[in-house]
Design an enzyme around this catalytic site. Structure first.
Site, PDB file in Angstrom:
ATOM      1  N   SER A  26       0.713  -1.306  -0.165  1.00 25.65           N
ATOM      2  CA  SER A  26       0.146  -0.042  -0.092  1.00 25.65           C
ATOM      3  C   SER A  26       1.015   1.209  -0.030  1.00 25.65           C
ATOM      4  O   SER A  26       0.309   2.348  -0.635  1.00 25.65           O
ATOM      5  CB  SER A  26      -1.051  -0.079   1.063  1.00 25.65           C
ATOM      6  OG  SER A  26      -0.304  -0.201   2.374  1.00 25.65           O
ATOM      7  N   THR A  27       1.894   1.325   0.554  1.00 26.29           N
ATOM      8  CA  THR A  27       2.747   2.657   0.448  1.00 26.29           C
ATOM      9  C   THR A  27       4.199   2.518  -0.074  1.00 26.29           C
ATOM     10  O   THR A  27       4.665   1.324  -0.479  1.00 26.29           O
ATOM     11  CB  THR A  27       2.887   3.003   1.979  1.00 26.29           C
ATOM     12  OG1 THR A  27       3.818   2.272   2.673  1.00 26.29           O
ATOM     13  CG2 THR A  27       1.591   3.234   2.676  1.00 26.29           C
TER      14      THR A  27
END
Ligand SMILES: [Zn+2]
Length: 693
Positions: A26-27
Site C-alpha cells: 500500500s505505501t
C-alpha cells in the site's frame, strides 16, 4: 485441503482463461522496505503454474505498487482486475492474502460476487477457493470480515479503560504549554509568569485582530517568542521558547484546555487501508468535553467565539468565490469584489496622494495566470465605497430586511424541492446503469454480437449516470448563499442599530468592514464609460449602482490656464520663489487650492517643460561669471567686485543667488579704461589663459 481436492476445483474452462496475479503493497515505504513480501507475492506465479496454467498466461497486475488503497476508485490496477474478471477473461485470481486483496470490505465483496458470477477461482497462500460454492464463499467472506474485525477488536481493547476514565474527565493527558499539573494532580496555570504572559498576549492579540495571521505578524514584528513543550526525548516536558508560527497559533486557539475545559478524543487515528491516518473529529463526536474543569486563560464563551471566527476565516480561504476576512486598510469591499469581465475576485491596492489613502480595486487574475503584466481591469475605489455606504444606510431598514430574509427562506425551500427532484434523477440513472450491467453480465460471452451491444448500452448508461451526478453536484454548489439561523439573527440585530454604529466616528473601519460582510454577499464591478457596481445583499436583493469615472488626477489638479499663462510671463523676469510670491500677491492658487511656493512653481514648469528663469536669461545671451571673466580677461572675483561696484549689470538667475551678466558692449568706456589693452590681447590670442589684475 488435499492436493486432489484442490486440483479438482480447476477445470478445463478455468484453464482456457488467463491467471491473474494481483501484487499490491500500500505505501511507497512498504515497497522499499518490504521487498520480501513482494518476493512472496511473485512466488504465487509458481503456484499458478503448478495448478496447470502456462507461465506466459499468468498476467501480473502490479500497477498499485506505491499507491494507497483507501477506495477502489483511485486504484487503476484493482479496477482492471475487476473489469477483466467481469469480462470472464480470468480463470483464477491469485493474491498473497486474499482478504487483503481488496483492503476495503465493500470492494472485496464486489470482487467475490463477480468471481462467483463468472466462475473464477481465487487463490492465496492458504488455499484455493471456488467462490461459486457456498462453503468457499463463506470462508472468503469471513476472511475479509475478520481482517477488519481483528483491527477493531485490538483497538477497542486497548482503548476501553482509557475511554471510561476520559469520560469522567479523570484521564491524565499531556498538557499544552501554559498549563501544568500541581502536586495533587490538578491542572493549574503554569506558575512561570513569562509563559502565562505569552499565552495571554496571544489570545488578546487574536481578540483584537480577528486573524491568526495577524497574531503571527505581531509576534514577529515585536520579536516575541512563544513557549512550547517538548513532547519526547530526554528533555520531555520542558518548555522551550521559539518563534511563533501560524500552525501553533491555530493549535492554541483550537485547544479547549486553554478555556479550562477537559477535552478528549478530538482527533481520531485510524488504521485505514493499511495506513495510519489522523483526522479531526466534529465536536459532537469527541469522547469528552467538560467545560470549567480547571482554570484557563479564556472563558469557554470566548473559546466558542474564537472557533466561530476561525471557521469563518477558513471558509474564506477555502473557496475563491467566498469573502475573505477583513484586513487592515480602509477599503470597505476588500475581499467582496468580483470582476465583471472574468468573474474572479479582485484585490485592493492603496494610493496615498497628499497623505490620504485612496483604495483601488484591481483584477490581477489574468496577470497571475498568464505571468504577464496584463491587468484585466482597475477601478478607483473611493466613490464605490461611498456609494455602497449610502446604499446600505438607505435600504437596510429592519422592515426591508425582514421581507428580504423571508423571501430568501422561501427560495431556499424551493431549492430544497428542486434538489430532491434532481436526486431522484440521479437514482433513476443509477438504476438503469445497474440494469444494463446485469443484462450484460447475464449474456453468454460467446454470443459476441449481443454481448457487444449490451456492453455499449452499459457504457452509455454509465455516462448518463455520471452526467446526472455532475448536474446534481453543480446545482447544489450553485445554491450557495444560504443563511443560517445564526447569521439571520446577526443581520436582524445589526439592522436596527446600523446607522448609529456606522456613523459613529469611534467605530473602527475594521468594524465597518465586518458589518459590510454581514450584509453584502458580493459586489461585481465593471468599467467602461462609467463604473457599474452590482451589489448582492445577503437577503438575496440586488442593486445596481452606476458611478461616473473619476477624472484622472492630472485633470482635477490642473492649474487654471490663466494662472499658467501668468507663470510663463513672470518667469521671464523672476526666479521661482519670486514668481510664487507674485502669484500669491495676485491671489492665485494651485490646482489643489494651495498657495504657491518655489517648489510648486518648479514642479509645474518641469511638468510642462517651461524653461526656467535662468534658461531664459541664458537664451537672451547673458553670461556666467566665468564666461564674463574670460571675455574681459580678468579673474571671476574681479567680475564680482565690478558688479558690486555697479560697473556690470547682473540678474539673479535662481534661488542659489547665481548672477548672470549682460554682455559688455565692445565700446563700453568703463571696461576700456580698466582692461582695454588686455581685452585686445585676449582677442588675438584666445588660448592664453587670462591672469589676475
Ligand atoms: Zn478580471
Amino acid at each position: 485441503m488435499s492436493i486432489s481436492e484442490t486440483q479438482s476445483k480447476v477445470t478445463a474452462s478455468h484453464l482456457q482463461r488467463d491467471a491473474y496475479l494481483y501484487v499490491r503493497q500500500s505505501t511507497m515505504r512498504q515497497v522499499i522496505e518490504n521487498s520480501e513480501s513482494a518476493v512472496r507475492q511473485y512466488d504465487l506465479r509458481g503456484r499458478a503454474v503448478a495448478l496447470g496454467w502456462p507461465r506466459e498466461r499468468v498476467i501480473v497486475i502490479d500497477v498499485d505498487q506505491g499507491l494507497s488503497g483507501a477506495t477502489a476508485a483511485d486504484r487503476e490496477g484493482f479496477q482492471r482486475l475487476v473489469a477483466d474478471v467481469s469480462l470472464k477473461k480470468a480463470g483464477i485470481v491469485l493474491g498473497l492474502e486474499c482478504s487483503r486483496l481488496a483492503r476495503n470490505n465493500s470492494d472485496w465483496h464486489r470482487l467475490l460476487e463477480l468471481c462467483a458470477l463468472t466462475d473464477t477461482l481465487i487463490c492465496d497462500e492458504d488455499g484455493l477457493y471456488d467462490p461459486s460454492t457456498i462453503n468457499d464463499r463463506l470462508l472468503l467472506g469471513l476472511k475479509g470480515a475478520m481482517s477488519e474485525a481483528e483491527l477493531h477488536i485490538l483497538r477497542s481493547r486497548l482503548r476501553g479503560g482509557t475511554l471510561s476514565k476520559a469520560r469522567r474527565g479523570e484521564l491524565r493527558t499531556s498538557l499544552p504549554a501554559g498549563l501544568v499539573y500541581d502536586p495533587l494532580g490538578k491542572v493549574t496555570l503554569d506558575p512561570d509568569t513569562a509563559v502565562q504572559g505569552a499565552i495571554r498576549h496571544l489570545f488578546e492579540c487574536f481578540e483584537r485582530t480577528g486573524s491568526a495571521r495577524a497574531v503571527v505578524k505581531e509576534f514577529t514584528a515585536r520579536k516575541l517568542t512563544f513557549p512550547q513543550r517538548i513532547r519526547t526525548g530526554p528533555r520531555k516536558g520542558e518548555a522551550v521558547w521559539a518563534a511563533l508560527h501560524h500552525d501553533r497559533v491555530l493549535m492554541v486557539l483550537h485547544n479547549p484546555r486553554y478555556a479550562g475545559a477537559f477535552a478528549f478524543g478530538r482527533r481520531q487515528s485510524q488504521y485505514l487501508a493499511g495506513k495510519m491516518t489522523v483526522r479531526q473529529l466534529p465536536r459532537d463526536q469527541w469522547t469528552a468535553l467538560i467545560p470549567d474543569a480547571h482554570p484557563g486563560y479564556i472563558s469557554f464563551a470566548q473559546f466558542e467565539a474564537n472557533q466561530a471566527l476561525l471557521l469563518a476565516n477558513a471558509q474564506a480561504r477555502g473557496c475563491e468565490r467566498r469573502a475573505g476576512p477583513p484586513r487592515e486598510g480602509p477599503a470597505l469591499l476588500q475581499g467582496l469584489v468580483i470582476c465583471a469581465r472574468c468573474g474572479q475576485r479582485m484585490t485592493v491596492r492603496y494610493h496615498h496622494p497628499g497623505g490620504h489613502t485612496v483604495p483601488e480595486y484591481l483584477c490581477q487574475n489574468e496577470a497571475i495566470n498568464t505571468a504577464t503584466s496584463r491587468r484585466c481591469q482597475t477601478i478607483p475605489g473611493a466613490g464605490i465605497d461611498r456609494a455602497l455606504a449610502t446604499l446600505l444606510l438607505d435600504t437596510l431598514t429592519p422592515v426591508a430586511l425582514e421581507v428580504a430574509l423571508t423571501v430568501a427562506q422561501e427560495l431556499e425551500q424551493r431549492a430544497d424541492e428542486a434538489d430532491k427532484l434532481r436526486q431522484t434523477h440521479v437514482e433513476r440513472a443509477r438504476y438503469q446503469a445497474e440494469l444494463a450491467r446485469r443484462r450484460y453480465l447475464s449474456v453468454d460471452p460467446d454470443n459476441r454480437l449481443v454481448a457487444n451491444t449490451l456492453e455499449a448500452d452499459w457504457n452509455a448508461k454509465l455516462r448518463a449516470l455520471a452526467d446526472a451526478q455532475d448536474d446534481y453536484e453543480r446545482a447544489r454548489t450553485n445554491g450557495n448563499g444560504r443563511l443560517s439561523d445564526e447569521q439571520r439573527a446577526k443581520v436582524m440585530a445589526l439592522a436596527s442599530d446600523f446607522p448609529r454604529l456606522w456613523n459613529d466616528p469611534a467605530t473602527p473601519q475594521r468594524e465597518r468592514k465586518r458589518m459590510v460582510r454581514l450584509l453584502v454577499e458580493d459586489v461585481t464591478l465593471a468599467r467602461d464609460q462609467q463604473i457599474t457596481a452590482h451589489v448582492r445583499l445577503k437577503g438575496g436583493q440586488t442593486h445596481a449602482l452606476t458611478l461616473p469615472l473619476p477624472s484622472p488626477v492630472w485633470q482635477t489638479r490642473q492649474t487654471h490656464p490663466d494662472t499658467f499663462k501668468l507663470i510663463d510671463q513672470l518667469l521671464d523676469d523672476h526666479t521661482d520663489a519670486q514668481t510664487a510670491e507674485l502669484l500669491n500677491q495676485a491671489g492665485r492658487t494651485t490646482g489643489t487650492g494651495q498657495p504657491f511656493t518655489a517648489l510648486s512653481v518648479l514642479r509645474l514648469r518641469q511638468d510642462h517643460r517651461l524653461p526656467s528663469h535662468r534658461q531664459r536669461l541664458r537664451a537672451r545671451g547673458l553670461l556666467t561669471p566665468a564666461e564674463m571673466a574670460q571675455r574681459l580677461g580678468v579673474h571671476t572675483s574681479t567680475i564680482k567686485n565690478w558688479h558690486a561696484a555697479g560697473l556690470l549689470t547682473g540678474h539673479k538667475a535662481n534661488e542659489q543667488n547665481e548672477q548672470l551678466y549682460e554682455p559688455p558692449a565692445p565700446d563700453d568706456p568703463r571696461l576700456v579704461k580698466h582692461a582695454g589693452s588686455r581685452l585686445k590681447n585676449r582677442e588675438s590670442h584666445p588660448s592664453t589663459p587670462g591672469g589676475a589684475v
